[in-house]
Scaffold this motif. Structure first.
Motif, mmCIF file in Angstrom:
data_model
loop_
_atom_site.group_PDB
_atom_site.id
_atom_site.type_symbol
_atom_site.label_atom_id
_atom_site.label_comp_id
_atom_site.label_asym_id
_atom_site.label_seq_id
_atom_site.Cartn_x
_atom_site.Cartn_y
_atom_site.Cartn_z
ATOM 1 N N PHE A 40 0.761 -1.549 0.087
ATOM 2 C CA PHE A 40 0.497 0.189 0.053
ATOM 3 C C PHE A 40 0.766 1.008 -0.060
ATOM 4 O O PHE A 40 2.332 1.258 0.660
ATOM 5 N N ASN A 41 -0.023 2.557 -0.472
ATOM 6 C CA ASN A 41 0.568 3.785 -0.353
ATOM 7 C C ASN A 41 1.762 3.731 -1.116
ATOM 8 O O ASN A 41 2.632 5.149 -0.505
ATOM 9 N N GLY A 42 1.888 3.088 -2.770
ATOM 10 C CA GLY A 42 2.977 3.356 -3.402
ATOM 11 C C GLY A 42 2.623 4.913 -3.777
ATOM 12 O O GLY A 42 1.917 5.448 -3.443
ATOM 13 N N PRO A 43 4.056 5.830 -4.204
ATOM 14 C CA PRO A 43 5.636 4.569 -4.405
ATOM 15 C C PRO A 43 6.238 4.365 -2.754
ATOM 16 O O PRO A 43 7.646 4.280 -2.760
ATOM 17 N N TYR A 44 5.571 5.298 -2.232
ATOM 18 C CA TYR A 44 6.534 5.378 -1.114
ATOM 19 C C TYR A 44 6.346 3.747 0.653
ATOM 20 O O TYR A 44 7.222 4.036 1.053
ATOM 21 N N ASN A 45 5.770 3.116 -0.516
ATOM 22 C CA ASN A 45 6.171 1.695 0.319
ATOM 23 C C ASN A 45 7.355 1.193 -0.233
ATOM 24 O O ASN A 45 7.856 0.137 0.365
ATOM 25 N N ARG A 46 7.871 1.543 -1.735
ATOM 26 C CA ARG A 46 8.933 0.468 -1.897
ATOM 27 C C ARG A 46 9.924 1.164 -1.567
ATOM 28 O O ARG A 46 10.351 2.710 -1.318
ATOM 29 N N TYR A 47 11.517 0.936 -1.237
ATOM 30 C CA TYR A 47 12.781 1.410 -0.796
ATOM 31 C C TYR A 47 13.391 1.650 -1.390
ATOM 32 O O TYR A 47 13.140 1.379 -3.420
ATOM 33 N N PRO A 48 14.070 3.001 -1.770
ATOM 34 C CA PRO A 48 14.046 3.626 -2.863
ATOM 35 C C PRO A 48 15.765 3.251 -3.380
ATOM 36 O O PRO A 48 16.146 1.973 -2.975
ATOM 37 N N ASP A 49 15.682 3.779 -4.656
ATOM 38 C CA ASP A 49 17.633 3.172 -5.536
ATOM 39 C C ASP A 49 18.328 3.030 -4.412
ATOM 40 O O ASP A 49 18.623 3.829 -4.531
ATOM 41 N N PRO A 50 19.215 2.121 -4.074
ATOM 42 C CA PRO A 50 20.386 2.179 -3.298
ATOM 43 C C PRO A 50 21.683 3.144 -3.562
ATOM 44 O O PRO A 50 22.574 3.432 -3.227
ATOM 45 N N LEU A 51 21.786 2.536 -4.851
ATOM 46 C CA LEU A 51 23.225 3.666 -5.944
ATOM 47 C C LEU A 51 22.383 4.490 -6.959
ATOM 48 O O LEU A 51 23.031 5.376 -6.813
ATOM 49 N N GLN A 52 21.224 4.810 -6.548
ATOM 50 C CA GLN A 52 20.669 6.206 -7.056
ATOM 51 C C GLN A 52 20.977 6.530 -8.357
ATOM 52 O O GLN A 52 22.126 7.441 -8.633
ATOM 53 N N VAL A 53 21.506 5.595 -9.530
ATOM 54 C CA VAL A 53 21.584 5.762 -10.295
ATOM 55 C C VAL A 53 21.263 7.420 -11.730
ATOM 56 O O VAL A 53 21.774 7.421 -11.678
ATOM 57 N N GLU A 54 19.550 7.140 -11.322
ATOM 58 C CA GLU A 54 19.060 8.043 -12.196
ATOM 59 C C GLU A 54 20.034 9.466 -11.912
ATOM 60 O O GLU A 54 20.155 10.158 -12.514
ATOM 61 N N LEU A 55 19.326 9.800 -10.657
ATOM 62 C CA LEU A 55 20.037 10.549 -10.068
ATOM 63 C C LEU A 55 21.695 11.156 -10.094
ATOM 64 O O LEU A 55 22.007 12.093 -10.626
ATOM 65 N N LYS A 56 22.101 9.567 -10.035
ATOM 66 C CA LYS A 56 24.204 9.823 -10.136
ATOM 67 C C LYS A 56 24.325 10.580 -11.894
ATOM 68 O O LYS A 56 24.533 11.300 -12.103
ATOM 69 N N ALA A 57 23.691 9.806 -12.342
ATOM 70 C CA ALA A 57 23.546 9.889 -14.010
ATOM 71 C C ALA A 57 23.244 11.516 -14.238
ATOM 72 O O ALA A 57 24.111 11.982 -14.854
ATOM 73 N N ALA A 58 22.472 12.360 -13.682
ATOM 74 C CA ALA A 58 21.694 13.979 -13.591
ATOM 75 C C ALA A 58 23.052 14.634 -13.327
ATOM 76 O O ALA A 58 23.281 15.047 -13.589
ATOM 77 N N ILE A 59 24.065 13.960 -12.266
ATOM 78 C CA ILE A 59 24.753 14.788 -11.410
ATOM 79 C C ILE A 59 25.912 14.374 -12.234
ATOM 80 O O ILE A 59 26.421 15.910 -12.191
ATOM 81 N N ALA A 60 26.135 13.683 -12.901
ATOM 82 C CA ALA A 60 26.974 13.062 -14.002
ATOM 83 C C ALA A 60 27.511 14.364 -15.285
ATOM 84 O O ALA A 60 28.157 14.519 -15.821
ATOM 85 N N ARG A 61 25.710 14.009 -15.617
ATOM 86 C CA ARG A 61 25.836 15.476 -17.012
ATOM 87 C C ARG A 61 26.579 16.741 -16.408
ATOM 88 O O ARG A 61 26.372 17.745 -17.088
ATOM 89 N N GLU A 62 25.930 17.371 -14.698
ATOM 90 C CA GLU A 62 25.496 18.265 -14.526
ATOM 91 C C GLU A 62 27.298 19.000 -14.029
ATOM 92 O O GLU A 62 27.507 20.471 -14.380
ATOM 93 N N LYS A 63 28.043 17.484 -13.572
ATOM 94 C CA LYS A 63 29.113 18.345 -13.232
ATOM 95 C C LYS A 63 30.520 17.843 -13.943
ATOM 96 O O LYS A 63 31.864 18.145 -13.769
ATOM 97 N N GLY A 64 30.292 17.129 -14.931
ATOM 98 C CA GLY A 64 31.035 16.629 -15.615
ATOM 99 C C GLY A 64 31.939 15.175 -15.489
ATOM 100 O O GLY A 64 33.122 14.900 -15.909
ATOM 101 N N ILE A 65 31.570 14.731 -14.358
ATOM 102 C CA ILE A 65 32.519 13.397 -13.922
ATOM 103 C C ILE A 65 31.132 12.074 -13.762
ATOM 104 O O ILE A 65 29.902 12.354 -13.839
ATOM 105 N N PRO A 66 31.863 11.246 -14.738
ATOM 106 C CA PRO A 66 31.572 10.226 -14.377
ATOM 107 C C PRO A 66 30.338 9.794 -13.389
ATOM 108 O O PRO A 66 31.362 9.097 -12.803
ATOM 109 N N SER A 67 29.031 8.708 -13.576
ATOM 110 C CA SER A 67 28.851 8.216 -12.766
ATOM 111 C C SER A 67 29.881 7.043 -11.761
ATOM 112 O O SER A 67 29.410 7.343 -10.244
ATOM 113 N N PRO A 68 30.639 6.558 -12.307
ATOM 114 C CA PRO A 68 31.462 5.681 -11.505
ATOM 115 C C PRO A 68 32.133 6.409 -10.481
ATOM 116 O O PRO A 68 32.658 5.538 -9.278
ATOM 117 N N TYR A 69 32.561 7.985 -10.775
ATOM 118 C CA TYR A 69 32.975 8.171 -9.565
ATOM 119 C C TYR A 69 31.946 8.754 -8.411
ATOM 120 O O TYR A 69 33.137 10.268 -8.156
#
Length: 345
Positions: A40-69
């Motif tokens: 119940f109570n989606g989407p907050y019933n689900r655990y978040p992405d533990p490695l924040q893949v989507e957010l890291k990709a956005a930061i990588a584009r903004e900061k000019g640093i590849p996601s693995p770094y």
């Protein structure tokens, strides 16, 4: 650098917790019955992405640093603490830091039972690489450098910092929380060049998002892997990830905030310097400045009575008699100056 020689033995042997989303990663599913979540109570019933893949990709584009770094944590303070937990053996190892600087480096050292050695900055709050390296011994695992420095506001000499990185046989952490407010080339672009370099950054300052508690660490992927090994599984919650993506999507607003803050800083500092009790305003490349005044305690308490809070740095080494003033918006800065111009001293 051979990281295995400076990472704690128990961390090398550590088998990290494997969360449900780690095991599921990379496959498609529509029914999730793996993590004991409520349906119940989606989407907050689900655990978040533990490695924040989507957010890291956005930061990588903004900061000019590849996601693995990129490592993301609950504020920069999580990354600071992880440095101790990964590299420093409690009761044996030590770290070296400039003085004065951000207080959490020392607090985390105390929490982790690691000796914290402070090397005073020189004239004009300048960094001396030889002095910093001279405080190290065979048990020194980390050197902490903040630039622009807090609370002094100045950018430390790049060549001195590079000397430290190149000559120190351990981890060098450069905290660039305030780097957006200055014109210097960020050290984050050098994490691919130096295996022993970790660079910190945050959403709390230029991105105006202190409440979401999101910090970044940039380093070579081997160091990032150790951070991910030791961190708690879901360290960055869904709401934080969503808000960070929202903030990153409006770069025009970010640039407006940044330009306005720099303009307000450049207006506020000379105005503050004209106050009769101001003895000196130190150069600043941050969103704050340090000012030496005739009676820091009295002026601080007067401002408190006026409903205005600044930071009293009178008890900080090399900052005696100083107040640290954050640059606000035009209305806040005018309120500060108006109150001080009416001060009965």
């Amino acid at each position: 650098m051979d990281l295995n020689k400076i990472v704690r033995d128990n961390i090398l042997r550590l088998k990290p917790y494997s969360c449900a989303r780690d095991e599921f990663k990379g496959r498609e599913a529509s029914v999730f019955l793996d993590a004991n979540e409520s349906p119940f109570n989606g989407p907050y019933n689900r655990y978040p992405d533990p490695l924040q893949v989507e957010l890291k990709a956005a930061i990588a584009r903004e900061k000019g640093i590849p996601s693995p770094y990129i490592f993301l944590g609950n504020g920069s303070d999580e990354a600071i603490d992880l440095v101790y937990r990964v590299f420093c053996e409690p009761g044996i190892d030590n770290v070296v830091a400039i003085q004065p600087t951000y207080g959490m480096y020392g607090v985390c050292a105390d929490i982790n039972n690691v000796e914290y050695r402070q090397v005073p900055l020189g004239e004009g709050y300048n960094l001396d690489a030889d002095a910093l390296l001279g405080a190290c011994d065979e048990h020194t695992k980390v050197i902490w450098i903040c630039t622009p420095n807090n609370p002094t506001g100045n950018v430390l000499d790049r060549k001195q910092i590079e000397t430290v990185i190149e000559l120190f046989d351990g981890i060098v952490v450069i905290d660039e929380a305030y780097s957006d407010f200055c014109d210097e080339r960020p050290f984050r672009y050098d994490v691919g060049r130096y295996d022993n370099l970790i660079v910190l950054n945050t959403f709390s300052k230029a991105w105006a998002s202190a409440a979401i508690r999101l910090g970044m660490a940039y380093a070579n992927p081997a160091i990032i892997a150790f951070f991910n090994k030791v961190k708690y599984p879901y360290n960055v919650n869904m709401l934080t990830q969503q808000e960070a993506l929202k903030v990153l999507s409006d770069r025009r607003r970010y640039m407006k905030w940044l330009i306005t803050t720099r303009q307000e800083r450049d207006n506020l500092m000379p105005s503050f310097a004209l106050l009769p009790f101001c003895q000196k305003v130190y150069p600043s490349s941050a969103n704050f400045f340090l000012a030496k005044v005739t009676d820091a305690e009295r002026i601080y308490n007067y401002l408190i009575d006026c409903g205005i809070v600044v930071r009293n740095r009178n008890n900080v080494a090399l900052c005696e008699g100083c107040l640290r003033i954050t640059v606000g918006d035009a209305q806040e800065n005018n309120a500060l100056l108006s109150a001080l111009r009416k001060a009965p001293f």
